[in-house]
Design an enzyme around this catalytic site. Sequence first.
Site: not given
Ligand code: ARG
Length: 285
Positions: A177, A278
């Site tokens: 991300h 996150c």
């Molecule tokens: N386990 C989640 C996923 O892989 C983690 C999300 C993390 N969020 C972020 N904004 N980077 O989707």
Amino acid sequence: MTLTDTAAVPVERAASARTVLMCRPDHFTVSYRINPWMHPANPTDTSLAVQQWETLRSAYVDLGFDVQLVDPIAGLPDMVYAANGGFVLDGIAYGARFTHPERAPEGPAYMDWFERAGYAVHVPEEINEGEGDFLLAGEVILAGSGFRSSTASQAELARVFGREVVGLELVNPSYYHLDTALAVLDPEPAPGAEPTIAYLPSAFSEASQGVLRERFPNAIIVTEADAAVLGLNCFSDGRTVVVASRALGYARQLRERGYETIDVDLSELLLGGGGVKCCTLELRR
Ligand code: ARG
């Protein structure tokens, strides 16, 4: 320090009021694997996750933030990562449409909350994971792609908000991300001023590194070691940056630039591949 080192001269930073949405990790665990950080065979400690998350929430309350909460839903362990729930700007909430089926029901759950909170909800046509991949930097929206949000969502985003969208291609699966590889530190820079950002260059394609160098010549360049503890997954009100406690070098860089830092340990939430940012979705009216 040389005369050309102006970026390193400490300046007085100003905080602006922030409203954020968070989701208590009552149902947090790692039961599937959709990013390299997640290992479903390893145990997780939900009560520790809640405790660490409460520390983050208190830090925001102490900073004077308006912290809103969305109810966690059993069976959606990643719902704690509120940043992925949408992108909210100018009173409009652009909903999320998740890449992986495991997280798909979170999209409507967050849209329900936006609706009830009085935001104009735009139901997305394109795959996108909200503020995980979209970051407002001054007037423009930086948009990550490569692992989750589609490039098609960038055009939809530009249409919905009438803003310039700058696409950035992510190339390292550990930084899947945009908010794991880049942080915007000045949420409300002076008009025309370059917002301060920090990023890990190697997380981006060569072309996108060029775009970042050109647009943000004064950016803070973060080390692999600080990025690997999700240091860049931090949240700033313009004066104080809430940052992972293990990102020591990055915290020092921030203080050299005149920011104050508050460190929090979210080790348990790191097991799901997420950190401070996150867990935080910014709400902008
Ligand atoms: N386990 C989640 C996923 O892989 C983690 C999300 C993390 N969020 C972020 N904004 N980077 O989707």
